[in-house]
Enzyme design. Structure first.
Site, PDB file in Angstrom:
ATOM      1  CE  LYS A 169      -0.036  -4.418   2.700  1.00  0.00           C
ATOM      2  NZ  LYS A 169      -0.667  -6.256   2.428  1.00  0.00           N
ATOM      3  CG  ASN A 191     -12.040  11.374   2.601  1.00  0.00           C
ATOM      4  OD1 ASN A 191     -11.675  10.547   1.427  1.00  0.00           O
ATOM      5  ND2 ASN A 191     -11.523  11.482   3.573  1.00  0.00           N
ATOM      6  CE1 TYR A 248      -3.373  -2.924   5.808  1.00  0.00           C
ATOM      7  CE2 TYR A 248      -3.221  -0.547   5.291  1.00  0.00           C
ATOM      8  CZ  TYR A 248      -3.344  -1.929   4.603  1.00  0.00           C
ATOM      9  OH  TYR A 248      -3.680  -2.072   3.763  1.00  0.00           O
ATOM     10  CB  THR A 296      -0.735  -0.207   1.357  1.00  0.00           C
ATOM     11  OG1 THR A 296      -1.249   1.418   1.624  1.00  0.00           O
ATOM     12  CG2 THR A 296      -0.038  -0.513   2.546  1.00  0.00           C
ATOM     13  CG  ASP A 297      -1.231   4.992  -1.064  1.00  0.00           C
ATOM     14  OD1 ASP A 297      -1.461   4.611  -0.258  1.00  0.00           O
ATOM     15  OD2 ASP A 297      -1.692   5.687  -1.655  1.00  0.00           O
ATOM     16  CD  GLU A 298      -2.942   3.775   4.567  1.00  0.00           C
ATOM     17  OE1 GLU A 298      -2.888   3.355   5.319  1.00  0.00           O
ATOM     18  OE2 GLU A 298      -4.423   3.670   3.893  1.00  0.00           O
TER      19      GLU A 298
HETATM   20  P1  NAD Z   1     -10.000  -7.523   2.097  1.00  0.00           P
HETATM   21  O1  NAD Z   1      -9.899  -7.656   3.797  1.00  0.00           O
HETATM   22  O2  NAD Z   1     -11.077  -6.994   1.141  1.00  0.00           O
HETATM   23  O3  NAD Z   1      -9.550  -8.478   1.437  1.00  0.00           O
HETATM   24  C1  NAD Z   1      -8.414  -9.614   2.661  1.00  0.00           C
HETATM   25  C2  NAD Z   1      -9.221 -10.990   2.391  1.00  0.00           C
HETATM   26  O4  NAD Z   1      -7.646 -11.722   2.552  1.00  0.00           O
HETATM   27  C3  NAD Z   1     -10.143 -12.043   2.811  1.00  0.00           C
HETATM   28  O5  NAD Z   1     -10.406 -12.551   2.149  1.00  0.00           O
HETATM   29  C4  NAD Z   1      -9.286 -12.630   3.782  1.00  0.00           C
HETATM   30  O6  NAD Z   1     -10.475 -13.687   3.688  1.00  0.00           O
HETATM   31  C5  NAD Z   1      -8.050 -12.740   3.267  1.00  0.00           C
HETATM   32  N1  NAD Z   1      -6.946 -13.175   4.664  1.00  0.00           N
HETATM   33  C6  NAD Z   1      -7.185 -12.427   5.918  1.00  0.00           C
HETATM   34  N2  NAD Z   1      -6.509 -12.884   6.704  1.00  0.00           N
HETATM   35  C7  NAD Z   1      -6.010 -14.357   5.922  1.00  0.00           C
HETATM   36  C8  NAD Z   1      -5.044 -14.649   6.665  1.00  0.00           C
HETATM   37  N3  NAD Z   1      -4.632 -15.291   7.324  1.00  0.00           N
HETATM   38  N4  NAD Z   1      -4.861 -16.412   5.934  1.00  0.00           N
HETATM   39  C9  NAD Z   1      -5.665 -16.436   5.032  1.00  0.00           C
HETATM   40  N5  NAD Z   1      -6.285 -15.450   4.116  1.00  0.00           N
HETATM   41  C10 NAD Z   1      -6.620 -14.255   4.587  1.00  0.00           C
HETATM   42  O7  NAD Z   1      -8.292  -6.525   1.534  1.00  0.00           O
HETATM   43  P2  NAD Z   1      -8.270  -5.577   0.102  1.00  0.00           P
HETATM   44  O8  NAD Z   1      -9.154  -4.722   1.079  1.00  0.00           O
HETATM   45  O9  NAD Z   1      -9.040  -6.681  -0.952  1.00  0.00           O
HETATM   46  O10 NAD Z   1      -6.815  -5.559  -0.169  1.00  0.00           O
HETATM   47  C11 NAD Z   1      -5.761  -6.866  -0.610  1.00  0.00           C
HETATM   48  C12 NAD Z   1      -4.461  -6.592  -0.308  1.00  0.00           C
HETATM   49  O11 NAD Z   1      -4.432  -5.066  -0.724  1.00  0.00           O
HETATM   50  C13 NAD Z   1      -4.178  -6.416   1.250  1.00  0.00           C
HETATM   51  O12 NAD Z   1      -2.563  -6.745   1.745  1.00  0.00           O
HETATM   52  C14 NAD Z   1      -3.944  -4.782   1.544  1.00  0.00           C
HETATM   53  O13 NAD Z   1      -3.098  -4.460   1.869  1.00  0.00           O
HETATM   54  C15 NAD Z   1      -3.708  -3.973  -0.183  1.00  0.00           C
HETATM   55  N6  NAD Z   1      -3.914  -2.364  -0.597  1.00  0.00           N
HETATM   56  C16 NAD Z   1      -5.150  -2.644  -0.646  1.00  0.00           C
HETATM   57  C17 NAD Z   1      -5.865  -1.163  -1.099  1.00  0.00           C
HETATM   58  C18 NAD Z   1      -7.827  -0.862  -0.880  1.00  0.00           C
HETATM   59  O14 NAD Z   1      -7.779   0.288  -1.679  1.00  0.00           O
HETATM   60  N7  NAD Z   1      -7.860  -1.581  -0.579  1.00  0.00           N
HETATM   61  C19 NAD Z   1      -5.297  -0.127  -2.059  1.00  0.00           C
HETATM   62  C20 NAD Z   1      -3.692  -0.264  -1.542  1.00  0.00           C
HETATM   63  C21 NAD Z   1      -3.193  -2.047  -0.952  1.00  0.00           C
HETATM   64  O1  DAU Z   2      -4.434   3.976   0.532  1.00  0.00           O
HETATM   65  C1  DAU Z   2      -4.372   2.733   0.718  1.00  0.00           C
HETATM   66  C2  DAU Z   2      -5.065   1.819   1.506  1.00  0.00           C
HETATM   67  O2  DAU Z   2      -6.915   2.298   1.618  1.00  0.00           O
HETATM   68  C3  DAU Z   2      -5.275   0.487   1.567  1.00  0.00           C
HETATM   69  O3  DAU Z   2      -4.342   0.361   2.397  1.00  0.00           O
HETATM   70  C4  DAU Z   2      -6.255   0.438   2.660  1.00  0.00           C
HETATM   71  O4  DAU Z   2      -6.133  -1.675   3.163  1.00  0.00           O
HETATM   72  C5  DAU Z   2      -7.641   0.658   2.643  1.00  0.00           C
HETATM   73  O5  DAU Z   2      -8.519   0.151   3.433  1.00  0.00           O
HETATM   74  C6  DAU Z   2      -7.551   2.553   2.411  1.00  0.00           C
HETATM   75  O6  DAU Z   2      -7.353   3.295   3.398  1.00  0.00           O
HETATM   76  P1  DAU Z   2      -7.963   4.451   3.716  1.00  0.00           P
HETATM   77  O7  DAU Z   2      -8.132   4.708   5.032  1.00  0.00           O
HETATM   78  O8  DAU Z   2      -7.484   5.210   2.807  1.00  0.00           O
HETATM   79  O9  DAU Z   2      -9.815   3.599   3.470  1.00  0.00           O
HETATM   80  P2  DAU Z   2     -10.793   3.552   3.789  1.00  0.00           P
HETATM   81  O10 DAU Z   2     -12.512   3.748   2.577  1.00  0.00           O
HETATM   82  O11 DAU Z   2     -11.455   3.406   5.577  1.00  0.00           O
HETATM   83  O12 DAU Z   2     -11.184   5.253   4.212  1.00  0.00           O
HETATM   84  C7  DAU Z   2     -11.105   6.577   3.525  1.00  0.00           C
HETATM   85  C8  DAU Z   2     -10.668   8.174   4.048  1.00  0.00           C
HETATM   86  O13 DAU Z   2     -12.482   8.260   4.521  1.00  0.00           O
HETATM   87  C9  DAU Z   2      -9.821   7.858   4.994  1.00  0.00           C
HETATM   88  O14 DAU Z   2      -9.513   9.588   5.316  1.00  0.00           O
HETATM   89  C10 DAU Z   2     -11.065   7.880   6.257  1.00  0.00           C
HETATM   90  C11 DAU Z   2     -12.264   8.617   5.638  1.00  0.00           C
HETATM   91  N1  DAU Z   2     -13.222   7.458   6.068  1.00  0.00           N
HETATM   92  C12 DAU Z   2     -13.478   6.585   6.165  1.00  0.00           C
HETATM   93  C13 DAU Z   2     -14.461   5.624   6.688  1.00  0.00           C
HETATM   94  C14 DAU Z   2     -15.328   4.328   7.139  1.00  0.00           C
HETATM   95  C15 DAU Z   2     -14.759   8.850   6.847  1.00  0.00           C
HETATM   96  O15 DAU Z   2     -14.597   9.631   6.513  1.00  0.00           O
HETATM   97  N2  DAU Z   2     -15.683   8.310   7.061  1.00  0.00           N
HETATM   98  C16 DAU Z   2     -16.078   6.907   7.139  1.00  0.00           C
HETATM   99  O16 DAU Z   2     -16.720   5.727   7.539  1.00  0.00           O
END
Ligand code: NAD
Ligand code: DAU
Length: 356
Positions: free
Chosen positions: A166, A261, A162, A137-139
């Site tokens: 990562k 947001n 988190y 992730t970019d985080e």
């Molecule tokens: P998600 O939470 O939707 O899915 C995670 C999946 O991993 C689920 O299916 C869960 O059952 C599985 N899992 C969790 N713990 C496990 C374990 N111990 N063993 C096997 N499986 C397990 O997540 P996502 O949003 O699809 O993100 C996927 C990946 O991409 C993550 O590594 C996250 O850090 C990265 N990522 C997400 C975003 C985003 O915006 N969602 C952005 C950048 C990177």
């Molecule tokens: O940047 C990549 C990341 O993006 C991934 O690594 C994470 O897995 C993914 O969950 C996401 O993280 P964020 O914390 O940015 O996503 P989230 O959707 O939880 O929140 C997006 C923005 O909105 C953040 O600034 C928090 C804000 N927010 C979120 C929720 C759930 C609100 O203002 N209200 C809310 O109820």
């Protein structure tokens, strides 16, 4: 049929993983995809309805932290490629309960790296040139002020449990490259949105609440900035990195699409008003917006400089935010049963129906 690649996808029942499994099965019919997922609250087998197990696809319900099980799976399936999505992914949950993040994101990544090292770096490996792609992730780069962008050389500065977990996993993956020569690749991507996203994350949460007349919670002043990328674009970038990336390299992936947001939330509300008309109250859905207590340690701004992956691999996002939001809203509208089963928890029964 001759199988050309044997890919272990971890976390393939989650949001991005499921979109990725679907993309591989559509576009790479000669690859065998082994989807390994523990099915935590975020894992949903219904994200893969319509996909049958067979020569090209197998589902394994397992925990990546179970090291002997990972060793066995690598040997039994002769895995030659790993795309590692499995993680605890929600920042808010990492604040209230960090332990699972340390376990899955760090210890789990370690057990996969060990399984890959034992399988690929021993003398008995006779398979394809292997590749371990770690999805990050970019985080990991921390928080930006009003200017600047994250590049591949920005120093890590994670600030939530988190992002720290990562970043730790990225360091471990890099260490396995430098120490053992494990053929790794890392991707650091910005915020994804699109079909199958669990409605704890901002966009699907706002969709659900706006549809049901509930308050739309905006943390703090709502001026926090994220760089949004349509999930299919992310999945396509991962395939490019997996097949053409330079071993040992990290690639930033982003949408060139910074939004506050508040802008994101109003766009979703206005898109719904346009498609469905005003709700019974006669008030536009954006009137449901409520400013609530801020997230602890909330990162102000993320912005990815995605020029390196464009120069090196020719990848750039195809879907604009306006089109992506339209597609996403249409998907959620057409799949309200999916949303309802996630909200009422009945999606958890699906595994039992399928496998018992
Ligand atoms: P998600 O939470 O939707 O899915 C995670 C999946 O991993 C689920 O299916 C869960 O059952 C599985 N899992 C969790 N713990 C496990 C374990 N111990 N063993 C096997 N499986 C397990 O997540 P996502 O949003 O699809 O993100 C996927 C990946 O991409 C993550 O590594 C996250 O850090 C990265 N990522 C997400 C975003 C985003 O915006 N969602 C952005 C950048 C990177
Ligand atoms: O940047 C990549 C990341 O993006 C991934 O690594 C994470 O897995 C993914 O969950 C996401 O993280 P964020 O914390 O940015 O996503 P989230 O959707 O939880 O929140 C997006 C923005 O909105 C953040 O600034 C928090 C804000 N927010 C979120 C929720 C759930 C609100 O203002 N209200 C809310 O109820």
């Amino acid at each position: 049929m001759e199988i050309e690649r044997r890919v272990l996808v971890t976390g393939g029942c989650g949001f991005i993983g499921a979109n990725f499994v679907r993309l591989l099965l559509e576009e790479h019919p000669t690859w065998r995809v082994i989807n390994l997922d523990k099915l935590t609250y975020a894992g949903n087998l219904q994200n893969l309805t319509g996909i049958e197990e067979g020569e090209c696809y197998r589902f394994v319900k397992e925990d990546i932290c179970d090291a002997p099980a990972m060793d066995e799976l690598f040997a039994a399936e002769r895995i030659d490629s790993v795309v590692h999505f499995a993680a605890e992914s929600h920042v808010d949950r990492s604040i209230t309960g960090p332990a699972a993040f340390i376990q899955t994101n760090i210890v789990g990544t370690f057990s996969l790296l060990e399984a890959a090292r034992k399988s690929w770096l021993g003398e008995s490996w006779h398979g394809n040139d292997p590749r371990f792609l770690h999805v990050s992730t970019d985080e990991v780069y921390g928080s930006l002020g009003e200017t600047g962008m994250f590049t591949e050389t920005t120093p890590f500065d994670p600030r939530s449990p988190y992002s720290a977990s990562k970043a730790s996993s990225d360091h471990l993956v890099n260490a396995y490259f430098h120490t053992y020569g494990l053929p790794i690749l890392i991707t650091n991507c910005s915020n994804n949105y699109g079909p199958y996203q669990f409605p704890e994350k901002l966009i699907p949460l706002v969709f659900h609440n706006a549809m049901t007349g509930k308050a739309l919670p905006i943390y703090g002043d709502g001026k926090y900035v994220r760089d949004w990328l349509y999930v299919k674009d992310h999945c396509e970038a991962i395939v490019e990195v997996l097949t053409k990336g330079n071993i040992g390299q990290s690639y930033n992936i982003g949408g060139n699409n910074e939004k506050q947001n508040l802008e994101v939330v109003t766009l979703i509300c206005d898109t719904l008003d346009k498609k469905l008309g005003l709700p019974e109250s006669g008030e536009p859905r954006r009137s449901l917006i409520r400013f609530v207590k801020d997230r602890l340690g909330h990162d102000r701004r993320y912005a990815i400089d995605a020029s390196f992956i464009k120069e090196q691999l020719g990848w750039e996002p195809k879907v604009t935010f306006e089109v992506g939001v339209e597609k996403t809203v249409d998907w959620y509208l057409a799949n309200q049963d999916w949303v309802a089963s996630v909200i009422d928890g009945s999606y958890r029964e699906y595994y039992k129906k399928m496998y018992n």
